[in-house]
Design an enzyme around this catalytic site. Structure first.
Site, PDB file in Angstrom:
ATOM      1  N   GLN A 159      -2.695  -8.033 -12.050  1.00 51.72           N
ATOM      2  CA  GLN A 159      -3.466  -7.247 -11.086  1.00 51.72           C
ATOM      3  C   GLN A 159      -4.942  -7.640 -11.198  1.00 51.72           C
ATOM      4  OE1 GLN A 159      -4.556  -2.982 -11.381  1.00 51.72           O
ATOM      5  NE2 GLN A 159      -3.113  -2.676  -9.696  1.00 51.72           N
ATOM      6  N   TYR A 188     -11.825   1.462  -6.021  1.00 53.68           N
ATOM      7  CA  TYR A 188     -12.535   0.277  -6.505  1.00 53.68           C
ATOM      8  C   TYR A 188     -13.087  -0.531  -5.321  1.00 53.68           C
ATOM      9  CZ  TYR A 188     -10.437   1.824 -10.815  1.00 53.68           C
ATOM     10  OH  TYR A 188     -10.066   2.597 -11.881  1.00 53.68           O
ATOM     11  N   ARG A 218      -2.343  -3.542  -3.449  1.00 49.84           N
ATOM     12  CA  ARG A 218      -2.232  -2.120  -3.772  1.00 49.84           C
ATOM     13  C   ARG A 218      -3.292  -1.329  -3.017  1.00 49.84           C
ATOM     14  NH1 ARG A 218      -1.834   1.578  -9.078  1.00 49.84           N
ATOM     15  NH2 ARG A 218       0.215   2.341  -8.533  1.00 49.84           N
ATOM     16  N   GLY A 275       5.158   4.252 -14.384  1.00 46.84           N
ATOM     17  CA  GLY A 275       4.071   4.017 -15.332  1.00 46.84           C
ATOM     18  C   GLY A 275       4.257   4.833 -16.581  1.00 46.84           C
ATOM     19  N   ARG A 276       3.835   6.100 -16.521  1.00 51.10           N
ATOM     20  CA  ARG A 276       3.888   6.962 -17.702  1.00 51.10           C
ATOM     21  C   ARG A 276       5.267   6.997 -18.339  1.00 51.10           C
ATOM     22  NH1 ARG A 276       1.400  11.876 -14.476  1.00 51.10           N
ATOM     23  NH2 ARG A 276       2.292  10.595 -12.820  1.00 51.10           N
TER      24      ARG A 276
END
Length: 374
Positions: free
Chosen positions: A104, A176, A228, A320-321
Site C-alpha cells: 500500500q 490522506y 482504496r 484487519g483486527r
C-alpha cells in the site's frame, strides 16, 4: 470444511492476470513497528509471515512515497532505492506462505506529524488544517510539487516491482493526501487541481495513470493495481456519498484490479448525499461491481460474519483486527473448525500471536483498540 463456506475459498483471477487462491484479504493496518530510517524490523516481517498462511492476499500497512509524506511513527518507507531490500523482506515473507503481497503506497499530506517530516513542514492541497484542536496549518503544494509527488508514486511502484510484490494499492482513503485533493474540505484551489469536482479528481486520477504506466513499463509478470477510498467524510464541507459515486465511476473506468472500501463497519449506512437506505457497500457494489472488483471490510469477526458480508455480492472480504486476534482464522474455517475462532484479544498471548511490541502496546493500552483503520 462446512460446505456453506466453500464460496470463500474459490480462486479468482484479476484483470491483470494475477490469480489469488481465495476471497479473504488481510486488510492494511498501521503497526508502528519499523525503524526510524524507514526499514522494516524482524518483528514486523514475522508479524506478516504469521498472517500470510491462509489468506489469498495481504495488503501491507501504508508506505510513504516521499519523505514529507510519512504519516506515522514506525512506518516503513518506499521513497528511495536503498529501501528496496527492506521492502523485499516483507514481500518475500508473505509470498513464501502462499499469499499475494500488495504494497500500500501513500502520502499523508496534512495528517503527517510535523516531527516526522523534513523541516517540520506539512503540505496539502490547500492551507486548510484538519479539524481538531491544535492541528497545524499545512502549506499549499505548488504545481511543480504536485507533479513531483505523482512521479514519486510511480517510483515507489517501480521499487515494489523490484522488491517482488505482486501489486500495489494506492491509498486514497482515511483523509490522506489523495483524499485531501478530492475533498472540498481540504481542497480550496482554483487551478487545474481544484474547484469543480472534476478538477478535484485530477490529482488522484493522475496518480492512478502514473502507477499504471510504471507497472506497464517495469513489471515482467502480471501486477495488481488497486485503489482504496473512504466513501464519505464527517466534515462540512466534505465528501458526500453522491460525490463518492462520481469518484468510483471515474476509477471504474481506469481498468483497475479492485477498489477497496475503507469502512469501520461493513454494513454502515450513508451519512448524506444518498436517498438510499442500503449499506454503503451495497450501493458501491451495485454502482461499479460489474466493472471492477470491490473489497469490503469492517468489524467482521466470525465465519458467519464474513459469509454474510460475502453474500452481499462483493467478491472479496478484508479482515484487519480479527487477523491480529486470530492469525489462523482462514485455516480454521477451511478445516471445519470455525467454532474454535477467537474473536477477543487474549492479552497474555503476544508471543503466540507474533505481534511486535509497538503494536502490542497500542492494543493493550487502548480499551477499544483500533490499529489504524482496516
Amino acid at each position: 470444511m462446512n460446505s456453506k463456506y466453500a464460496p470463500l475459498f474459490e480462486s479468482f483471477t484479476f484483470p491483470s492476470g494475477v490469480e489469488v487462491k481465495n476471497r479473504v484479504v488481510m486488510a492494511p493496518m498501521t503497526n508502528f513497528s519499523s525503524n526510524a530510517d524507514g526499514t522494516v524490523t524482524d518483528a514486523e516481517v514475522k508479524y506478516y509471515a504469521r498472517r500470510s498462511d491462509g489468506v489469498g492476499m495481504v495488503v501491507t500497512a501504508c508506505t510513504y512515497v516521499t519523505a514529507n509524506g510519512k504519516g506515522f511513527q514506525g512506518e516503513f518507507g518506499g521513497d528511495r532505492d536503498e529501501l528496496i531490500p527492506s521492502l523485499k523482506q516483507v514481500a518475500t515473507a508473505i509470498k513464501e506462505k502462499g499469499a499475494k503481497a500488495v504494497l500500500q503506497i501513500f502520502h499523508g499530506g496534512r495528517q503527517c506529524p510535523p516531527e516526522l517530516v523534513p523541516n517540520g513542514e506539512i503540505v496539502s492541497a490547500s492551507a486548510v488544517p484538519a479539524e481538531g484542536n491544535g492541528k497545524p496549518v499545512p502549506r499549499e503544494l505548488t504545481d511543480q510539487e504536485i507533479e513531483s509527488i505523482i512521479h514519486d508514486f510511480g517510483e515507489t511502484t517501480r521499487r515494489a516491482i523490484e522488491a517482488g510484490y505482486d501489486g500495489v494499492e494506492i491509498h486514497g482513503a482515511n483523509g490522506y493526501l489523495l483524499q485531501q485533493f478530492f475533498s472540498p474540505h481540504s481542497n480550496r484551489r482554483e487551478d487545474r487541481w481544484g474547484g469543480s469536482i472534476e478538477k478535484r479528481l485530477t490529482f488522484p486520477l493522475a496518480v492512478v495513470d502514473e502507477v499504471k504506466k510504471v507497472a506497464a513499463e517495469h513489471a515482467k509478470a502480471p501486477f495488481i493495481i488497486g485503489y482504496r477510498f473512504s466513501p464519505e467524510e464527517p466534515e462540512t464541507p466534505g465528501i458526500t456519498m453522491a460525490e463518492t459515486l462520481v469518484l468510483i465511476d471515474a476509477l471504474a473506468d481506469k481498468n483497475l484490479d479492485y477498489l477497496h472500501v475503507s469502512l469501520q463497519e461493513f454494513w454502515s449506512k450513508p451519512r448524506r448525499g444518498a436517498e438510499d437506505s442500503r449499506a454503503r457497500i451495497e450501493i458501491i457494489q451495485e454502482r461499479v461491481g460489474d466493472k471492477v472488483s470491490v473489497i469490503g471490510v469492517g468489524a467482521l469477526y466470525t465465519a458467519d460474519d464474513v459469509l454474510k458480508a460475502f453474500q452481499s455480492g462483493v467478491p472479496f472480504i478484508a479482515m484487519g483486527r480479527e487477523l491480529i486476534i486470530d492469525p489462523d482464522w482462514v485455516q480454521k474455517v477451511k478445516e471445519g473448525r470455525e467454532a474454535e475462532i477467537v474473536t477477543k484479544i487474549d492479552k497474555s498471548k503476544q508471543q503466540d500471536l507474533v505481534v511486535p511490541d509497538p503494536l502490542w502496546q497500542a492494543i493493550i493500552h487502548s480499551p477499544g483498540w483500533f490499529p489504524g483503520i482496516e
